[in-house]
Enzyme design. Structure first.
Site, PDB file in Angstrom:
ATOM      1  N   HIS A 301       0.851  -1.192   0.000  1.00 19.17           N
ATOM      2  CA  HIS A 301       0.000   0.000   0.000  1.00 19.17           C
ATOM      3  C   HIS A 301       0.885   1.239   0.000  1.00 19.17           C
ATOM      4  CE1 HIS A 301      -3.228   2.779   1.108  1.00 19.17           C
ATOM      5  NE2 HIS A 301      -4.046   1.820   0.718  1.00 19.17           N
ATOM      6  N   ASP A 358      -7.967  -5.291  -0.266  1.00 19.31           N
ATOM      7  CA  ASP A 358      -8.410  -6.181  -1.348  1.00 19.31           C
ATOM      8  C   ASP A 358      -8.046  -7.639  -1.111  1.00 19.31           C
ATOM      9  OD1 ASP A 358      -7.589  -3.471  -3.444  1.00 19.31           O
ATOM     10  OD2 ASP A 358      -9.605  -4.256  -3.117  1.00 19.31           O
TER      11      ASP A 358
HETATM   12  C1  SDX Z   1      -6.212  -0.054  -3.063  1.00 12.09           C
HETATM   13  O1  SDX Z   1      -4.395   4.431  -2.101  1.00 12.09           O
HETATM   14  C2  SDX Z   1      -5.376   3.842  -1.492  1.00 12.09           C
HETATM   15  O2  SDX Z   1      -5.829   4.214  -0.442  1.00 12.09           O
HETATM   16  C3  SDX Z   1      -5.935   2.646  -2.242  1.00 12.09           C
HETATM   17  C4  SDX Z   1      -6.955   1.794  -1.507  1.00 12.09           C
HETATM   18  C5  SDX Z   1      -8.256   2.557  -1.268  1.00 12.09           C
HETATM   19  O3  SDX Z   1      -8.964   2.206  -0.319  1.00 12.09           O
HETATM   20  O4  SDX Z   1      -8.599   3.424  -2.097  1.00 12.09           O
HETATM   21  O5  SDX Z   1      -6.434   1.382  -0.268  1.00 12.09           O
HETATM   22  C6  SDX Z   1      -7.348   0.557  -2.307  1.00 12.09           C
HETATM   23  O6  SDX Z   1      -6.008   0.294  -4.184  1.00 12.09           O
HETATM   24  C7  SDX Z   1      -5.308  -1.030  -2.353  1.00 12.09           C
HETATM   25  C8  SDX Z   1      -4.117  -1.511  -3.248  1.00 12.09           C
HETATM   26  C9  SDX Z   1      -4.622  -2.608  -4.209  1.00 12.09           C
HETATM   27  N1  SDX Z   1      -3.562  -2.990  -5.147  1.00 12.09           N
HETATM   28  C10 SDX Z   1      -2.893  -4.159  -5.046  1.00 12.09           C
HETATM   29  O7  SDX Z   1      -3.066  -4.966  -4.143  1.00 12.09           O
HETATM   30  C11 SDX Z   1      -1.897  -4.410  -6.178  1.00 12.09           C
HETATM   31  C12 SDX Z   1      -0.587  -4.966  -5.600  1.00 12.09           C
HETATM   32  N2  SDX Z   1       0.064  -3.876  -4.827  1.00 12.09           N
HETATM   33  C13 SDX Z   1       1.071  -3.119  -5.522  1.00 12.09           C
HETATM   34  O8  SDX Z   1       1.026  -3.028  -6.889  1.00 12.09           O
HETATM   35  C14 SDX Z   1       1.527  -1.868  -4.750  1.00 12.09           C
HETATM   36  O9  SDX Z   1       1.802  -2.257  -3.473  1.00 12.09           O
HETATM   37  C15 SDX Z   1       0.605  -0.657  -4.720  1.00 12.09           C
HETATM   38  C16 SDX Z   1       0.138  -0.269  -6.069  1.00 12.09           C
HETATM   39  C17 SDX Z   1      -0.574  -0.910  -3.851  1.00 12.09           C
HETATM   40  C18 SDX Z   1       1.401   0.505  -4.096  1.00 12.09           C
HETATM   41  O10 SDX Z   1       2.373   0.847  -4.996  1.00 12.09           O
HETATM   42  P1  SDX Z   1       3.549   1.894  -4.608  1.00 12.09           P
HETATM   43  O11 SDX Z   1       3.208   2.649  -3.380  1.00 12.09           O
HETATM   44  O12 SDX Z   1       3.870   2.659  -5.850  1.00 12.09           O
HETATM   45  O13 SDX Z   1       4.743   0.978  -4.194  1.00 12.09           O
HETATM   46  P2  SDX Z   1       5.870   0.491  -5.172  1.00 12.09           P
HETATM   47  O14 SDX Z   1       5.266  -0.140  -6.388  1.00 12.09           O
HETATM   48  O15 SDX Z   1       6.835   1.603  -5.354  1.00 12.09           O
HETATM   49  O16 SDX Z   1       6.535  -0.680  -4.285  1.00 12.09           O
HETATM   50  C19 SDX Z   1       7.630  -0.415  -3.405  1.00 12.09           C
HETATM   51  C20 SDX Z   1       8.439  -1.705  -3.433  1.00 12.09           C
HETATM   52  C21 SDX Z   1       8.915  -2.074  -4.849  1.00 12.09           C
HETATM   53  O17 SDX Z   1      10.052  -2.879  -4.719  1.00 12.09           O
HETATM   54  P3  SDX Z   1      11.557  -2.159  -4.835  1.00 12.09           P
HETATM   55  O18 SDX Z   1      11.560  -1.346  -6.110  1.00 12.09           O
HETATM   56  O19 SDX Z   1      11.679  -1.299  -3.586  1.00 12.09           O
HETATM   57  O20 SDX Z   1      12.515  -3.310  -4.854  1.00 12.09           O
HETATM   58  O21 SDX Z   1       7.634  -2.812  -3.002  1.00 12.09           O
HETATM   59  C22 SDX Z   1       7.472  -3.736  -4.076  1.00 12.09           C
HETATM   60  C23 SDX Z   1       7.803  -2.981  -5.337  1.00 12.09           C
HETATM   61  O22 SDX Z   1       8.264  -3.898  -6.336  1.00 12.09           O
HETATM   62  N3  SDX Z   1       6.054  -4.145  -4.049  1.00 12.09           N
HETATM   63  C24 SDX Z   1       5.637  -5.392  -4.265  1.00 12.09           C
HETATM   64  C25 SDX Z   1       4.250  -5.343  -4.107  1.00 12.09           C
HETATM   65  N4  SDX Z   1       3.861  -4.098  -3.809  1.00 12.09           N
HETATM   66  C26 SDX Z   1       4.996  -3.352  -3.773  1.00 12.09           C
HETATM   67  N5  SDX Z   1       6.302  -6.522  -4.562  1.00 12.09           N
HETATM   68  C27 SDX Z   1       5.536  -7.637  -4.718  1.00 12.09           C
HETATM   69  N6  SDX Z   1       4.183  -7.677  -4.601  1.00 12.09           N
HETATM   70  C28 SDX Z   1       3.522  -6.550  -4.288  1.00 12.09           C
HETATM   71  N7  SDX Z   1       2.160  -6.580  -4.169  1.00 12.09           N
END
Ligand code: SDX
Length: 439
Positions: A301, A358
């Site tokens: 998140h 989710d």
């Molecule tokens: C919702 O914003 C809100 O409030 C949203 C929400 C709401 O109520 O409106 O809470 C609802 O959208 C929840 C999120 C649902 N999405 C997912 O579950 C999809 C999977 N999650 C990711 O794609 C990600 O965690 C996000 C999109 C939720 C957040 O993305 P960020 O903040 O841009 O984080 P990032 O992609 O920069 O990740 C930071 C690190 C990265 O690794 P490094 O580059 O540091 O090595 O964490 C890793 C990412 O690769 N990472 C994950 C991951 N999520 C982040 N690695 C594996 N699996 C994951 N799910």
């Protein structure tokens, strides 16, 4: 308190704003006019787009409050209609206000018969999020004065009341069953369940267990400050577009798999793990592998760097709902086990990746009997009061301006335009058929 910036040898001071819970924001509204520079923050991870009084989140502590009320207490005791009223109008309704609000929501649940006919022209495979977005935007065709301020409160009721009917009709259309019209003797959630699952052949009795679970799910999704779809609603509303058009854009933003579309992807991921022999470690390793596009859906998140309090509530509710309904869904155990394996792994712990809203919600939607492509529609129905409240707050802000971010340009420098000389005979090798070249 001011913030100091030193740029090109000059020192600038900018005011600092401190929020109710002592969050600190540097007010950069005069940054460019005073320094010539802009702030650059792709994804807006460090940028506040507004001040707001609706929802507070503390991502480090896993805190979520609606108008100051802790989500745990609201989820435990409130009805979804109360939460809608609280978020949109800023205070909990009195009993009289609640009865009046409920009565309005009930009596505006029907959609215009012409709007109902739109469903006939969507292909049966049309995703219900596409239908919801299109139909919500279409509401502005039936309420042309939807931009007039005195119409706003009525349009708020129309949108809350009709969106559930549109969602139920899109589900019925997708399974080839006749539409079930809303009934005035049922509550908001009972009415929605009745429109989803009643069939002409036999009476449908709403299960109190399912009704309670739906009320909880809608409340937990009701608002979440400036997430992607809410920010979209505010941006579209900042051009003075009407409520229906602004929320339709929010529905489209929510559809993405990184946002609300994740709840559908979580179930598809759990089914993939089930069908692939429950090799949890394989999928956790895939999620860590930068060469793999696989992500642990429902994990991570932008704001929560601790447990998402909604996920904690939903995990417990999933256990209770399945036990009360006597359902044994192996996906729940797979989800719990996947969570355990991930949260023992340094990669997830050091990045503070925990289950989000989710991760478990789909288990409850499945137990209700909904197909996965309806899950994000359920998220949208829950988020409606939040989108509406945030849109209303921004439209009532006298200092609000149209959203128009700046950029840093990295393209070509100035160069002369040299028109093509087409008078010459077609040189060898010029494609005679109109081909797309250079794309
Ligand atoms: C919702 O914003 C809100 O409030 C949203 C929400 C709401 O109520 O409106 O809470 C609802 O959208 C929840 C999120 C649902 N999405 C997912 O579950 C999809 C999977 N999650 C990711 O794609 C990600 O965690 C996000 C999109 C939720 C957040 O993305 P960020 O903040 O841009 O984080 P990032 O992609 O920069 O990740 C930071 C690190 C990265 O690794 P490094 O580059 O540091 O090595 O964490 C890793 C990412 O690769 N990472 C994950 C991951 N999520 C982040 N690695 C594996 N699996 C994951 N799910």
């Amino acid at each position: 308190m001011d913030a100091k910036l030193i740029l090109n040898g000059s020192e600038y001071e900018f005011p600092v704003i401190v929020g109710t819970e002592n969050e600190v924001g540097i007010d950069f509204t005069k940054l460019r006019s005073r320094t010539g520079a802009i702030g650059l923050d792709p994804g807006f991870g460090n940028t506040g787009s507004c001040t707001s009084s609706i929802t507070f989140i503390d991502g480090e502590k896993g805190i979520l409050r609606y108008r100051g009320y802790p989500i745990e207490e609201v989820a435990e005791s409130a009805s979804f209609e109360e939460v809608c009223f609280l978020l949109i109008f800023g205070h909990l309704p009195t009993p009289k206000e609640l009865f009046a609000f409920r009565d309005q929501l009930t009596h505006h649940s029907m959609i215009h018969e012409s709007l109902k006919n739109f469903f006939e022209d969507f292909p049966p495979t049309a995703h219900p999020m596409m239908i919801l977005s299109a139909m919500v935007a279409s509401l502005s065709a039936f309420y042309p004065r939807s931009v007039e301020p005195r119409e706003v409160d009525l349009n708020i009721v129309r949108l809350l009341a009709k969106a559930k009917t549109i969602a139920a009709f899109s589900f019925k259309r997708s399974i080839g069953q006749p539409f079930v019209y809303p009934r005035n003797d049922l509550s908001y959630t009972e009415n929605f369940l009745h429109m989803l699952f009643a069939v002409p052949a036999e009476p449908y009795i709403v299960s109190p267990v399912v009704d309670r679970a739906l009320n909880l799910l809608l409340i937990l999704h009701a608002d979440h400050e400036q997430n992607c779809s809410t920010a979209t609603v505010r941006v579209v509303g900042s051009s003075q577009a009407n409520l229906f058009a602004s929320v339709s854009a929010g529905i489209s933003a929510l559809w993405g798999p990184l946002h609300g579309g994740a709840n559908q992807r979580v179930i598809e991921m759990l089914e993939q793990i089930r069908d692939d022999g429950m090799d949890y470690r394989k999928y956790v390793n895939l999620a860590k592998d930068k060469d793999s596009s696989f992500r642990l859906m429902g994990f991570g998140h932008r704001v929560y760097k601790n447990f998402d309090p909604r996920a904690t509530i939903l995990k417990k509710a999933a256990d209770e709902m399945l036990a009360e309904l006597g359902i044994d869904d192996p996906l729940l155990e797979i989800a719990k086990h996947l969570e355990e394996v991930a949260l023992e792994d340094e990669y997830f712990l050091e990045r503070k990746l925990y289950p989000n809203v989710d991760f478990y919600s789909g288990i409850l939607y499945r137990a209700m009997g909904l197909p996965t492509d309806m899950f994000t529609v359920m998220f949208a129905l829950g988020r409606l009061p939040g989108w509406i409240a945030q849109w209303k707050e921004s439209r009532e802000d006298p200092a609000a301006r149209i959203s128009r971010p700046r950029q840093i340009y990295l393209g070509e420098a100035l160069r002369p335009f040299e028109p093509l000389d087409l008078r010459a005979k077609s040189p060898e090798g010029v494609p005679t058929e109109p081909e797309l070249v250079g794309v």
